[in-house]
Design a protein around this motif. Structure first.
Motif, PDB file in Angstrom:
ATOM      1  N   TYR A  31       0.837  -1.212   0.000  1.00  0.00           N
ATOM      2  CA  TYR A  31       0.000   0.000   0.000  1.00  0.00           C
ATOM      3  C   TYR A  31       0.867   1.255   0.000  1.00  0.00           C
ATOM      4  CZ  TYR A  31      -3.292   3.505   1.852  1.00  0.00           C
ATOM      5  OH  TYR A  31      -4.055   4.638   2.049  1.00  0.00           O
ATOM      6  N   THR A  35       0.895   4.012  -2.998  1.00  0.00           N
ATOM      7  CA  THR A  35       0.245   5.301  -2.725  1.00  0.00           C
ATOM      8  C   THR A  35       1.147   6.329  -2.065  1.00  0.00           C
ATOM      9  OG1 THR A  35      -0.520   4.671  -0.504  1.00  0.00           O
ATOM     10  CG2 THR A  35      -1.912   4.044  -2.373  1.00  0.00           C
ATOM     11  N   GLU A 211      -9.396   4.582   2.683  1.00  0.00           N
ATOM     12  CA  GLU A 211      -8.578   4.246   1.512  1.00  0.00           C
ATOM     13  C   GLU A 211      -7.832   2.936   1.734  1.00  0.00           C
ATOM     14  OE1 GLU A 211      -5.989   7.464   0.543  1.00  0.00           O
ATOM     15  OE2 GLU A 211      -7.629   8.907   0.343  1.00  0.00           O
TER      16      GLU A 211
END
Length: 232
Positions: A31, A35, A211
């Motif tokens: 992740y 991101t 998210e």
């Protein structure tokens, strides 16, 4: 990605089941790579985490094994039922130490075959699943005197790996995480008991937390979960 309990307002703190340590560390790293954003984890037994959050412990999201701890948070109005997502499932297996010469391949043969570690149903949803499976197999009463409760799945796994018990009931994913144990048989394939499931839910209403939970439902995350032996 940071692991621990210290607070940083810009980095969500995710409380997660102890059985998810390895896979969530990898998912968190992926992740962050995708991101540029980080999350932090605090791992413990799901029921213990739920009780701590109800008592006021800080946190931004939870990822639990089993329905009991997530239901506790819904009743306590710590999470909204509409925001709960089932993200994974697992399987219950019986393991023995890789050095053991025991050769039992049916649950009924465990009766009288030595001590058996199971996660404590009072602290771990895995223990609830084990009890339900043994009850369905008609073995709960017969095995009661042999059962050694442990704090969580990892503790049961360690007990079998060290040879302190003859057998242990654990999640398949935990059994696959070490060469120190051997899977004897798959309990989830022998009963109609619901397969162990994992649920995620935000506690806070901020975007970064949501998210990350959305990322856990992505193809990239699913690939990581499956590599560790989890199922959808």
């Amino acid at each position: 990605m940071a692991i621990g309990c210290s607070r940083d307002a810009d980095v969500p703190l995710i409380h997660a089941a102890a059985s998810l340590v390895d896979v969530l560390e990898e998912a968190g790293a992926e992740y962050e790579a995708e991101t540029g954003k980080s999350v932090r984890f605090s791992f413990a037994g799901s029921n213990l985490i739920a009780n701590q959050i109800i008592a006021g412990a800080p946190g931004d999201a939870v990822i639990f094994a089993g329905e009991t701890p997530i239901d506790k948070l819904v009743v306590a109005e710590k999470v909204a039922e509409s925001e709960i997502a089932q993200i994974l499932s697992n399987r219950l297996v019986v393991v023995k130490s890789s050095s053991s010469v025991a050769n039992h391949n049916d649950p009924s043969q465990l009766v009288g075959a030595g001590k058996i570690a199971i996660p404590d149903p009072a602290t771990s949803p895995a223990g609830e699943y084990v009890e339900a499976a043994l009850r369905e197999l008609g073995l709960l009463d017969s095995l009661q005197d042999q059962i050694v409760p442990t704090l969580n799945v990892r503790a049961a796994l360690a007990a079998a790996e060290s040879g302190n018990v003859a057998y242990a009931f654990v999640y398949r994913t935990d059994a696959l995480s070490t060469t120190g144990v051997e899977i004897v048989f798959d309990i989830s394939g022998m009963t109609e008991t619901t397969k162990p499931k994992y649920y995620a839910a935000p506690i806070s209403g901020d975007g970064p937390t949501r998210e990350f939970i959305e990322f856990l439902q992505s193809l990239a995350a699913r690939t990581i979960f499956e590599r560790h032996g989890f199922e959808r």
